[in-house]
Design a protein around this motif. Structure first.
Motif, PDB file in Angstrom:
ATOM      1  N   GLY A  57       0.785  -1.229   0.000  1.00 26.76           N
ATOM      2  CA  GLY A  57       0.000   0.000   0.000  1.00 26.76           C
ATOM      3  C   GLY A  57       0.816   1.276   0.000  1.00 26.76           C
ATOM      4  O   GLY A  57       0.250   2.378  -0.032  1.00 26.76           O
ATOM      5  N   THR A  58       2.139   1.152   0.004  1.00 24.56           N
ATOM      6  CA  THR A  58       2.981   2.349   0.049  1.00 24.56           C
ATOM      7  C   THR A  58       3.219   2.952  -1.339  1.00 24.56           C
ATOM      8  O   THR A  58       3.649   4.095  -1.450  1.00 24.56           O
ATOM      9  CB  THR A  58       4.343   2.043   0.700  1.00 24.56           C
ATOM     10  N   GLN A  59       2.971   2.172  -2.386  1.00 27.85           N
ATOM     11  CA  GLN A  59       3.120   2.666  -3.751  1.00 27.85           C
ATOM     12  C   GLN A  59       1.755   2.685  -4.428  1.00 27.85           C
ATOM     13  O   GLN A  59       0.943   1.787  -4.228  1.00 27.85           O
ATOM     14  CB  GLN A  59       4.074   1.763  -4.557  1.00 27.85           C
ATOM     15  N   ASP A  60       1.501   3.716  -5.217  1.00 33.02           N
ATOM     16  CA  ASP A  60       0.224   3.861  -5.911  1.00 33.02           C
ATOM     17  C   ASP A  60       0.040   2.729  -6.928  1.00 33.02           C
ATOM     18  O   ASP A  60       0.916   2.455  -7.738  1.00 33.02           O
ATOM     19  CB  ASP A  60       0.181   5.220  -6.628  1.00 33.02           C
ATOM     20  N   LYS A  61      -1.128   2.090  -6.872  1.00 31.31           N
ATOM     21  CA  LYS A  61      -1.395   0.925  -7.709  1.00 31.31           C
ATOM     22  C   LYS A  61      -1.355   1.259  -9.201  1.00 31.31           C
ATOM     23  O   LYS A  61      -0.806   0.496 -10.006  1.00 31.31           O
ATOM     24  CB  LYS A  61      -2.754   0.329  -7.337  1.00 31.31           C
ATOM     25  N   SER A  62      -1.905   2.395  -9.586  1.00 30.40           N
ATOM     26  CA  SER A  62      -1.912   2.766 -11.009  1.00 30.40           C
ATOM     27  C   SER A  62      -0.502   3.062 -11.506  1.00 30.40           C
ATOM     28  O   SER A  62      -0.156   2.751 -12.650  1.00 30.40           O
ATOM     29  CB  SER A  62      -2.812   3.988 -11.236  1.00 30.40           C
ATOM     30  N   LYS A  63       0.326   3.628 -10.639  1.00 27.05           N
ATOM     31  CA  LYS A  63       1.709   3.910 -11.016  1.00 27.05           C
ATOM     32  C   LYS A  63       2.500   2.612 -11.168  1.00 27.05           C
ATOM     33  O   LYS A  63       3.352   2.489 -12.046  1.00 27.05           O
ATOM     34  CB  LYS A  63       2.369   4.817  -9.981  1.00 27.05           C
ATOM     35  N   ILE A  64       2.201   1.641 -10.296  1.00 31.93           N
ATOM     36  CA  ILE A  64       2.867   0.341 -10.391  1.00 31.93           C
ATOM     37  C   ILE A  64       2.528  -0.327 -11.721  1.00 31.93           C
ATOM     38  O   ILE A  64       3.406  -0.851 -12.412  1.00 31.93           O
ATOM     39  CB  ILE A  64       2.468  -0.575  -9.222  1.00 31.93           C
ATOM     40  N   ALA A  65       1.245  -0.319 -12.077  1.00 32.62           N
ATOM     41  CA  ALA A  65       0.803  -0.952 -13.321  1.00 32.62           C
ATOM     42  C   ALA A  65       1.469  -0.297 -14.534  1.00 32.62           C
ATOM     43  O   ALA A  65       1.933  -0.983 -15.456  1.00 32.62           O
ATOM     44  CB  ALA A  65      -0.713  -0.877 -13.436  1.00 32.62           C
ATOM     45  N   LYS A  66       1.525   1.027 -14.537  1.00 32.32           N
ATOM     46  CA  LYS A  66       2.159   1.754 -15.641  1.00 32.32           C
ATOM     47  C   LYS A  66       3.652   1.443 -15.695  1.00 32.32           C
ATOM     48  O   LYS A  66       4.218   1.228 -16.777  1.00 32.32           O
ATOM     49  CB  LYS A  66       1.947   3.257 -15.465  1.00 32.32           C
ATOM     50  N   PHE A  67       4.274   1.402 -14.541  1.00 30.76           N
ATOM     51  CA  PHE A  67       5.704   1.115 -14.435  1.00 30.76           C
ATOM     52  C   PHE A  67       6.034  -0.273 -14.974  1.00 30.76           C
ATOM     53  O   PHE A  67       6.978  -0.449 -15.750  1.00 30.76           O
ATOM     54  CB  PHE A  67       6.128   1.237 -12.973  1.00 30.76           C
ATOM     55  N   ILE A  68       5.252  -1.268 -14.604  1.00 29.25           N
ATOM     56  CA  ILE A  68       5.476  -2.635 -15.088  1.00 29.25           C
ATOM     57  C   ILE A  68       5.305  -2.690 -16.606  1.00 29.25           C
ATOM     58  O   ILE A  68       6.055  -3.376 -17.306  1.00 29.25           O
ATOM     59  CB  ILE A  68       4.525  -3.623 -14.392  1.00 29.25           C
ATOM     60  N   GLY A  69       4.336  -1.956 -17.126  1.00 30.21           N
ATOM     61  CA  GLY A  69       4.129  -1.911 -18.569  1.00 30.21           C
ATOM     62  C   GLY A  69       5.332  -1.331 -19.297  1.00 30.21           C
ATOM     63  O   GLY A  69       5.745  -1.839 -20.352  1.00 30.21           O
ATOM     64  N   GLU A  70       5.913  -0.274 -18.751  1.00 34.85           N
ATOM     65  CA  GLU A  70       7.082   0.348 -19.363  1.00 34.85           C
ATOM     66  C   GLU A  70       8.282  -0.602 -19.336  1.00 34.85           C
ATOM     67  O   GLU A  70       9.013  -0.725 -20.321  1.00 34.85           O
ATOM     68  CB  GLU A  70       7.415   1.645 -18.621  1.00 34.85           C
TER      69      GLU A  70
END
Length: 260
Positions: free
Chosen positions: A70-83
């Protein structure tokens, strides 16, 4: 300007100034070497080559289980993994696909061994439904700030038992891609070429490319089964070991100094 005039000017400036200029020029020179050599000997110049692209086929899709505290934003994680997935796919034809999300409660964040064992325990019933498990947390003031001053802090780590459990503290492509390639490179810990270097951060983070030799090993192990323990050179099997028999932290944690 002749050599004699140059020497005369330097002498007039005094010894201290000469030393300062020499130091600055030396630092500048090595900085330029690092920047210019970042992609030398790597796959970067061949990414658009048709033969190179053909070698990456067929594309393997890794079923990716994402764990978060919960310390990292879920949408940012998803975008990051995609990149990161795109950068990896164009080099070796491996794609990350998020198949599930799971919350994780860390028992402690001061031990990489215990954190990785924590992931293994939390996912023990799901092993057949994912290939790679990536857990996201953040940098802590005490563990990474205070303790980091006395020897650096780690930003990413992968286990040496199955090479399928990853922890990432920083949403920087260098960190995740580096650890992901460890899931396919077993002959040595680090080739010290571009993305597979280790040590001071952020010196190497601008280089996201595999060396040609590392790429060939990734391609050879591309279709590996993640439920089978790979033979890792210098690896430490600790996931299934009792707590009191766990190896020293330095055997499985990658240390990156957080200072520039």
């Amino acid at each position: 300007m002749s050599l004699g005039i140059t020497l005369a000017l330097l002498k007039a400036m005094g010894r201290d100034k000469m030393i300062k200029i020499t130091v600055r020029l030396t630092v500048f020179f090595f900085a330029m070497v690092l920047l210019s050599s970042c992609s030398m000997g790597t796959v970067k110049p061949f990414l658009k080559d048709r033969e190179f692209q053909a070698e990456n086929l067929p594309v393997r899709t890794l079923r990716t289980l994402v764990l978060t505290d919960g310390t990292q934003d879920k949408s940012k994680i998803a975008k990051f993994i995609g990149e990161c997935s795109q950068l990896v796919e164009e080099q070796v034809g491996i794609r990350l696909e998020i198949t599930d999300w799971k919350s994780i409660d860390w028992k402690t964040k001061l031990s990489t061994v215990k954190m990785l064992k924590n992931i293994a325990n939390e996912t023990s019933d799901d092993r057949g439904r994912f290939d790679i498990a990536i857990a996201f947390t953040d940098l802590s003031l005490f563990g990474d700030g205070v303790l980091g001053v006395f020897g650096g802090t780690w930003l990413g780590v992968i286990d040496d038992t199955y090479r399928r459990f990853i922890i990432v503290k920083l949403l920087d492509p260098y960190v995740l891609i580096h650890e992901l390639f460890h899931a396919f490179i077993f002959s040595e810990a680090h080739s010290m070429q571009c993305i597979m270097t280790t040590g001071f951060y952020p010196i190497g983070k601008n280089c996201l490319w595999l060396g040609m030799r590392d790429r060939m090993e990734v391609l050879r192990n591309k279709q590996r089964a993640f439920n089978i323990k790979p033979i890792v050179e210098g690896g430490a099997d600790f996931i299934e070991e009792p707590e009191d028999r766990a190896p020293f932290e330095s055997m499985i944690a990658e240390k990156y100094h957080s200072g520039s």
